[in-house]
Design a protein around this motif. Structure first.
Motif, short mmCIF file in Angstrom:
data_model
loop_
_atom_site.label_atom_id
_atom_site.label_comp_id
_atom_site.label_asym_id
_atom_site.label_seq_id
_atom_site.Cartn_x
_atom_site.Cartn_y
_atom_site.Cartn_z
N SER A 272 -9.08 4.09 -4.01
CA SER A 272 -8.09 3.10 -3.57
C SER A 272 -8.72 1.71 -3.49
O SER A 272 -9.89 1.57 -3.14
CB SER A 272 -7.53 3.48 -2.19
OG SER A 272 -6.90 4.74 -2.22
N VAL B 96 -7.40 -1.73 -1.65
CA VAL B 96 -6.37 -2.41 -0.86
C VAL B 96 -6.91 -3.57 -0.03
O VAL B 96 -6.13 -4.32 0.55
CB VAL B 96 -5.64 -1.43 0.08
CG1 VAL B 96 -4.94 -0.34 -0.69
CG2 VAL B 96 -6.57 -0.84 1.12
N ASP B 97 -8.22 -3.74 0.05
CA ASP B 97 -8.77 -4.77 0.93
C ASP B 97 -8.43 -6.16 0.40
O ASP B 97 -8.80 -6.51 -0.72
CB ASP B 97 -10.29 -4.61 1.03
CG ASP B 97 -10.89 -5.61 2.00
OD1 ASP B 97 -10.71 -5.42 3.21
OD2 ASP B 97 -11.51 -6.58 1.54
N ARG C 200 0.82 -1.21 0.00
CA ARG C 200 0.00 0.00 0.00
C ARG C 200 0.85 1.26 0.00
O ARG C 200 0.58 2.22 -0.74
CB ARG C 200 -0.91 -0.03 1.23
CG ARG C 200 -1.60 1.30 1.50
CD ARG C 200 -2.43 1.24 2.76
NE ARG C 200 -2.96 2.57 3.11
CZ ARG C 200 -3.84 2.78 4.07
NH1 ARG C 200 -4.30 1.78 4.78
NH2 ARG C 200 -4.26 4.01 4.32
N MET D 199 -11.43 -0.48 0.82
CA MET D 199 -10.34 -0.53 1.81
C MET D 199 -10.94 -1.07 3.10
O MET D 199 -12.13 -0.85 3.40
CB MET D 199 -9.74 0.85 2.05
CG MET D 199 -9.21 1.54 0.82
SD MET D 199 -8.59 3.21 1.18
CE MET D 199 -7.10 2.82 2.11
N ASP E 189 -14.38 3.55 -0.55
CA ASP E 189 -13.44 2.80 -1.37
C ASP E 189 -13.44 1.35 -0.89
O ASP E 189 -14.00 1.02 0.16
CB ASP E 189 -12.03 3.39 -1.23
CG ASP E 189 -11.92 4.78 -1.82
OD1 ASP E 189 -12.43 4.99 -2.93
OD2 ASP E 189 -11.33 5.66 -1.17
#
Length: 711
Positions: A562, A564-565, A14, A637, A635
């Motif tokens: 974003s 990122v999860d 990240r 995330m 997002d």
């Protein structure tokens, strides 16, 4: 269902992905196609972003290292390895920025009469004027601080620009060190010179000298009788993240105020920037005095703190800026403007309220192409004045300093309406502003709450309850952006105005969840974090997998800031393996790796960087030929799905859903601001040879071409 976390090599870090994103921002400054003053702006944005990154993300990693934490990120790096990788990645990029400033921006601006001069370049008249200006306007506020056995090393505040001065006593021959803080708070970074004093070949339109140089070359006035042997600039970045215990609302405000006082001073030093020419013994003195590690030292070959290049955007050279943005009144709201009624632009019999418009159908907004003032602010303003409106409820995350939204809420309270505002005090770097708004609202009789214990309220929603005949009717706004008039002109965001009863009832229950002790576990239409959003999004992706397995087309298009999860990423990999076509428009951080054989060969990722910050979140699912679209504040995330209050709404009107689909394809076709992500995480900028598709420019032109009044 896919496993929650896959092998580390299937994820990208990240923090390093964020550095890559900020490098794409800097690339806008380095791009010769970008107008000159816009190049200065993007360079400033790059520096400003980087300051915040160090104050929060790097500070967090350093805290983990100091605490002895060695746990791995999803891509398999320890906190220390992440810090080392960040530093290695950043140093050449910082030199790129300085080379552009020295070798491109300054010389080219000078060709057109915009001079950012170094003090030694000044002619006699300019020096005399500047030295007089120093004595009257700068000298009185300076406080030189000596460092010797009787004077310990002074505290250096966060993001301050400083001068390390080497001074020698001519009588004793002893050399001493002193620190002089450059007074940035109330003085401009660039001191403008009278144009009549300029003697350059190109007539001067703007001529200025950096403030720190004005101070540095006048140090003799601060140390009379001493010999100035050298001066060197340095700048400090400190940990500025606020750590707050979960407290009751009254205590939270007190804790935030105390935390803000500490932030202004700053925590541990996370970065020391020094002028490249600073001697090593002076560097060592600074590092020892502030307990700076070697890896946190950055030698900079040029001016420090280039975020102040924002000042150059005020230079009167419109030909070197982006063309003005002409926003419009959203077509459905063209006759719902009280200002146009007041100035006679529309006749009283032609006027209709926003509520009348929404009774006919939903309105989809796209800022900045649709004016925020004539849509969202008009909606809230009319609600405040309408005698049939009984209540207004809304969430406030980041609000502009001259907010008409706040004024409307105060007016509504003064008009006897029940007004509730959830002000998120923990909105990072907006805490102080939000505390002031919270107090002002409370003083006006607005019921102010501060959110849910343990969660940050990030959702962007408004609920208006209006008495119509013998019943209450609800009107709602659900958006992707803040209720902020300033950012509405700079960020792209979408929003939905609606009178759909199910959305209204969902928001009634959501606000009960936010203000009381409700434990709402389901909603009719909204996907709400942390209750139903994750499961809802995972189910929508899973449905596309089932369509693909059944031989139908599986298709997902998502636009967000974003991704990122790890659970969502793992599910997208599963969808790709099942044959689902996945097109992702991710402005910033993306931890998914597209184009990996056997995992993500059906996934593409682009990032769009342009004159507006792409901030909208749009989720489109093909659903076997019966598409569904959603917009909202979240997002993909972990923080958005699990640790924040977020709201995502379906856009059910077929025409509006089609508009969102066309909007997404406009972005996907971009070849001016778009970057294609590679499997290794690198981004390659799309370059067009002939037909340029600039999505933001096209949206400006198309939005202004349809019916509606341009302002």
């Amino acid at each position: 269902m896919a496993s929650a976390v896959l092998a580390p090599e299937l994820y990208l870090n990240r923090e390093l992905a964020w550095v890559d994103f900020n490098q794409r921002v800097l690339a806008q400054a380095l791009d010769g196609r970008t107008p000159l003053l816009e190049q200065a702006k993007f360079s400033a944005i790059f520096s400003n972003n980087l300051d915040e990154f160090f104050m929060v993300r790097v500070a967090s990693l350093k805290s983990q290292v100091e605490a002895g934490i060695t746990s791995l990120s999803i891509d398999g790096l320890t906190p220390l390895q992440q810090l080392q990788a960040i530093q290695a990645k950043l140093r050449p990029v910082l030199e790129q920025q300085q080379q552009h400033y020295r070798g491109e921006l300054k010389p080219k601006l000078a060709e057109y009469g915009v001079y950012v001069l170094d003090y030694p370049q000044l002619n006699a008249g300019q020096r005399e004027w500047l030295n007089n200006h120093f004595r009257t306007a700068i000298f009185p506020v300076l406080t030189p601080l000596a460092v010797d056995p009787a004077h310990p090393f002074p505290f250096i505040s966060n993001l301050s620009l400083n001068i390390a001065a080497l001074i020698r006593d001519p009588e004793t021959g002893e050399q001493q060190f002193a620190r002089v803080k450059v007074p940035q708070k109330n003085l401009p970074r660039f001191i403008k010179l009278p144009l009549e004093l300029a003697q350059q070949e190109t007539p001067a339109l703007y001529s200025a000298v950096p403030l720190e140089q004005v101070v540095a070359f006048n140090l003799a006035l601060l140390f009379p009788g001493m010999t100035i042997e050298g001066h060197y600039f340095f700048r400090v970045t400190r940990d500025a993240d606020l750590e707050l215990r979960e407290l009751e609302a009254d205590d939270l405000m007190i804790a935030l105020q105390e935390g803000l006082r500490k932030r202004r001073m700053g925590g541990e030093v996370v970065r020391l920037e020094v002028a490249d020419e600073m001697p090593q013994d002076v560097v060592d003195l600074l590092m020892e005095g502030m307990a700076v590690e070697a890896e946190d030292l950055y030698r900079i070959n040029g001016p420090l703190g280039l975020d102040d290049l924002f000042a150059l955007t005020g230079v009167p050279l419109p030909q070197f800026k982006d063309s003005p943005q002409l926003a419009r009144i959203a077509a459905p709201l063209a006759r719902a403007q009280k200002a146009l009624l007041a100035d006679g632009s529309i006749k009283p019999e032609e006027f209709e309220s926003v509520f009348d418009v929404l009774k006919r159908g939903d309105v989809l907004l796209h800022h900045p192409y649709d004016l925020f003032s004539s849509s969202v602010e008009e909606f809230i303003g009319q609600a405040a004045d309408d005698p049939d409106v009984l209540a207004i409820k809304m969430t406030l995350y980041r609000v502009s300093k001259d907010s008409k939204v706040i004024s409307s809420l105060i007016t509504a309270a003064e008009n006897g309406k029940q007004v509730m505002a959830l002000v998120e005090l923990k909105a990072r770097f907006d805490e102080e502003n939000n505390i002031q708004w919270a107090r002002q609202l409370e003083n006006a009789g607005v019921h102010v709450v501060y959110g849910v214990i343990g969660l940050k309220t990030h959702t962007k929603v408004t609920l208006v309850l209006r008495r119509e005949k013998d019943e209450l009717r609800s009107y709602v706004h659900v958006g992707t952006g803040n209720y902020n008039s300033k950012t509405s002109r700079l960020y792209t965001d979408v929003g939905l105005l609606s009178a759909r009863p199910e959305l209204g009832q969902d928001l009634v229950e959501l606000f009960n969840y936010l203000t009381g002790f409700s434990k709402q576990q389901s909603f009719r239409k909204l996907l709400v974090a942390p209750v139903t959003l994750r499961a809802g999004m995972e189910a929508l992706i899973q449905r596309e997998i089932e369509h693909a397995k059944a031989g139908a087309e599986g298709h997902i298009i998502v636009k967000m800031n974003s991704l990122v999860d790890p659970r969502i990423i793992a599910l997208l990999y599963e969808a790709s393996r099942a044959g689902v076509q996945i097109e992702l428009i991710i402005r910033g951080v993306c931890s998914l790796r597209p184009g990996l054989e056997g995992h993500s060969s059906n996934i593409s990722v682009i990032s769009i960087i342009g004159r507006f910050l792409e901030h909208s979140r749009i989720f489109w699912f093909g659903n076997g030929g019966n598409p569904e679209a959603f917009i909202g504040s979240a997002d993909w995330m972990g923080r958005n799905l699990d640790r924040r209050v977020e709201a995502v709404t379906p856009v059910e009107d077929p025409e509006l859903r089609s508009s969102l689909e066309k909007l997404l394809h406009t972005y996907l076709a971009d070849n001016r601001g778009a970057w294609d992500m590679q499997a290794d995480g690198q981004f390659l900028q799309r370059l067009c040879n002939e037909n340029e598709n600039n999505s933001q420019l096209e949206l400006m032109e198309n939005w202004n071409a349809v019916q509606g009044q341009c302002l």
